[in-house]
Write a protein that holds these residues in place. Structure first.
Motif, PDB file in Angstrom:
ATOM      1  N   GLY A   1     -14.137  32.673   2.042  1.00 17.73           N
ATOM      2  CA  GLY A   1     -14.408  31.280   2.363  1.00 17.73           C
ATOM      3  C   GLY A   1     -13.536  30.334   1.570  1.00 17.73           C
ATOM      4  N   GLY A   2     -13.376  30.611   0.278  1.00 18.06           N
ATOM      5  CA  GLY A   2     -12.502  29.788  -0.562  1.00 18.06           C
ATOM      6  C   GLY A   2     -11.052  29.921  -0.160  1.00 18.06           C
ATOM      7  N   ASN A   3     -10.641  31.151   0.210  1.00 18.23           N
ATOM      8  CA  ASN A   3      -9.264  31.361   0.676  1.00 18.23           C
ATOM      9  C   ASN A   3      -8.964  30.525   1.911  1.00 18.23           C
ATOM     10  N   ILE A   4      -9.922  30.483   2.843  1.00 23.24           N
ATOM     11  CA  ILE A   4      -9.717  29.698   4.062  1.00 23.24           C
ATOM     12  C   ILE A   4      -9.720  28.212   3.735  1.00 23.24           C
TER      13      ILE A   4
ATOM     14  N   PRO B   1     -18.452  34.276   4.571  1.00 18.85           N
ATOM     15  CA  PRO B   1     -17.534  33.598   3.644  1.00 18.85           C
ATOM     16  C   PRO B   1     -17.598  34.078   2.207  1.00 18.85           C
ATOM     17  N   GLY B   2     -18.706  34.715   1.807  1.00 19.51           N
ATOM     18  CA  GLY B   2     -18.826  35.151   0.421  1.00 19.51           C
ATOM     19  C   GLY B   2     -18.197  36.496   0.124  1.00 19.51           C
ATOM     20  N   VAL B   3     -17.586  37.127   1.124  1.00 20.96           N
ATOM     21  CA  VAL B   3     -16.921  38.421   0.904  1.00 20.96           C
ATOM     22  C   VAL B   3     -15.739  38.221  -0.045  1.00 20.96           C
ATOM     23  N   ILE B   4     -15.650  39.072  -1.063  1.00 21.67           N
ATOM     24  CA  ILE B   4     -14.529  39.020  -1.999  1.00 21.67           C
ATOM     25  C   ILE B   4     -13.282  39.576  -1.310  1.00 21.67           C
TER      26      ILE B   4
ATOM     27  N   GLU C   1     -18.727  32.085   9.078  1.00 19.64           N
ATOM     28  CA  GLU C   1     -18.255  33.383   9.573  1.00 19.64           C
ATOM     29  C   GLU C   1     -16.791  33.240   9.953  1.00 19.64           C
ATOM     30  N   ALA C   2     -16.013  34.292   9.699  1.00 19.98           N
ATOM     31  CA  ALA C   2     -14.588  34.267  10.042  1.00 19.98           C
ATOM     32  C   ALA C   2     -14.203  35.566  10.731  1.00 19.98           C
TER      33      ALA C   2
ATOM     34  N   THR D   1     -19.576  22.475  -1.037  1.00 25.63           N
ATOM     35  CA  THR D   1     -19.639  23.916  -0.801  1.00 25.63           C
ATOM     36  C   THR D   1     -18.890  24.650  -1.910  1.00 25.63           C
ATOM     37  N   ARG D   2     -19.440  25.775  -2.336  1.00 24.47           N
ATOM     38  CA  ARG D   2     -18.816  26.554  -3.408  1.00 24.47           C
ATOM     39  C   ARG D   2     -18.796  28.022  -3.017  1.00 24.47           C
ATOM     40  N   GLY D   3     -17.612  28.629  -3.160  1.00 21.06           N
ATOM     41  CA  GLY D   3     -17.501  30.065  -2.982  1.00 21.06           C
ATOM     42  C   GLY D   3     -17.627  30.748  -4.334  1.00 21.06           C
TER      43      GLY D   3
END
Length: 461
Positions: free
Chosen positions: A143-146, A112-115, A209-210, A70-72
């Motif tokens: 998403g990457g932050n999580i 997850p793609g939200v900046i 989703e978060a 997976t990649r953000g």
């Protein structure tokens, strides 16, 4: 040379629209790594646009034993998004909608793609705040932050990403969709699955989703930027500030090497003479902020600061933060490769860390720049290496890293505070975790991903 499409490509396209799948050499190259030096070209890139897309891809990949990374936004620093085994890179960057901003519940619901910076701006627009603030917030994704449990300067007061994750929707390796947590600020129902996925670096499931906690935006903030003659005095000031009963939103320290690089890039007059720089940021109600900044100014004076700049409002605070964000760019401008190590030590060992770094610098001939989040002991210890691409130099630099990490672990520290393990810190993970904890990680991995297709080749392999 154009890579040969995998024999399973047609089957993949049969479960997801072909316009979401790319085997373009340029696209494959763009998705072969992150900000770390290593890379590996995947076979296919899938641009998921919904939870249903992710579920369909994972079901197909699991049935056919196809690796999925997976990649953000690709702004990681440890090779966590490198598709080591090829296969599918599953990009979540088209899943970039803020699904709801609900101050009445104190939550934001996002894909997850939200900046991260865009989420902060959206929260500010309704008078609220999303506190986690990694330095790359204008570029990195939620998403990457999580996935890395990202931090930032304000962790001292507000905590890291995990403190703000109330609920997750996760697609498991099988393609099944799991929901855990939700809009509640208290919820002790079952195990802490949110904690398991937060910081799991894409190896247990894919976040689609978060539900995130937001807080009322502090009405005001203020800042002091102080120069000290030596690092030891600035480190002592960190403890003195906390011992005096203050809890700043940020406490950032900078050493001699980093200051010298910043002066060279930004101009010698940017920072007055001195070998250490300390930023103290506070926030709260206007009257309280005004009173506290005065107390802190007097305290720093008694602690030996030779210069103190006061930033009493939002605009002047941002000017100082802009300078702080230039430190990494200043180090890059030296022409050396910056091995950015986000190690953590107990706060009481800040001086010992820098003393060790100076000794290591003398022994190895590799300059070392230390700066970062003094309030929580997360000091970015950067080995500045000339020509890291040279195999002989790389071996020498890696040996120096080994000395650094061994010292950190021997002094009750951690090898990563916010970047994650990825590939960069894989050689030290068993020592960092211990054999029992490492084995427990493997049990969890096998339970969530029995076929080992999620982000393979990383620290559990």
């Amino acid at each position: 040379m154009i890579p040969t499409p995998p024999d399973w490509l047609a089957g993949l396209i049969s479960v997801i629209n072909g316009d979401k799948v790319s085997v373009s050499p340029s696209t494959l190259g763009d998705h072969s790594g992150d900000k770390w030096y290593a890379s590996h070209v995947p076979d296919v890139v899938v641009f998921a646009e919904s939870t249903a897309d992710v579920s369909a891809v994972m079901k197909y990949a699991n049935e056919n034993r196809i690796p999925v990374t997976t990649r953000g936004a690709g702004f990681g620093y440890v090779g966590g998004a490198v598709p080591v085994r090829g296969g599918i890179v599953l990009s979540t960057m088209r899943m970039n909608r803020i699904l709801g901003m609900h101050p009445e519940d104190g939550v934001a619901i996002v894909q997850p793609g939200v900046i991260t910076g865009d989420l902060q701006a959206a929260a500010h627009a309704v008078g609220w705040e999303y506190p986690p603030d990694p330095a790359s917030l204008k570029d990195c994704s939620i998403g990457g932050n999580i996935a890395t449990n990202a931090g930032g300067p304000r962790c001292l007061k507000y905590g890291v990403t995990r403190s703000y994750v109330l609920g997750l929707e996760v697609v498991l390796a099988s393609g099944e969709i799991l929901r855990t947590g939700g809009r509640l600020h208290k919820n002790k129902t079952g195990f802490d699955l949110i904690g398991s996925f937060t910081g799991s670096e894409g190896m247990l499931g894919i976040i689609t989703e978060a539900t995130l906690r937001i807080i009322p935006k502090p009405a005001s903030r203020a800042m002091l930027a102080a120069i000290f003659p030596e690092f030891e005095m600035a480190a002592a000031a960190v403890q003195a500030i906390l011992n005096a009963g203050h809890l700043p939103s940020a406490l950032e320290i900078t050493d001699t090497f980093t200051l010298a690089a910043a002066r060279k890039k930004l101009g010698a007059e940017t920072f007055p003479p001195g070998d250490a720089h300390l930023i103290v940021e506070i926030d709260g109600r206007p009257a309280a902020t005004l009173s506290e900044i005065e107390e802190l100014h007097q305290l720093l004076t008694t602690l030996g600061a030779t210069f103190i700049e006061r930033a009493p409002d939002e605009a002047s605070c941002e000017r100082i933060w802009k300078l702080r964000r230039e430190f990494s760019f200043s180090l890059r401008d030296t022409g050396l490769t910056k091995l950015n190590e986000d190690i953590v030590v107990p706060r009481s060992k800040l001086v010992e860390l820098v003393t060790f770094a100076r000794r290591l610098e003398q022994e190895t001939g590799i300059p070392i720049a230390c700066f970062g989040h003094a309030g929580d002991g997360n000091i970015h210890t950067n080995l500045m290496v000339r020509d890291y691409g040279d195999p002989e130099i790389r071996v020498h630099a890696d040996a120096a890293l080994d000395q650094l990490f061994r010292w950190i672990l021997a002094n009750d520290g951690a090898i990563t505070g916010e970047h994650g393990v990825g590939l960069a810190k894989k050689p030290w993970i068993r020592q960092a975790l211990g054999e029992t904890a490492f084995a427990t990680h493997k049990v969890l991995k096998n339970a969530f991903d029995p076929n080992g297709i999620l982000n393979p080749g990383k620290f559990l392999d």
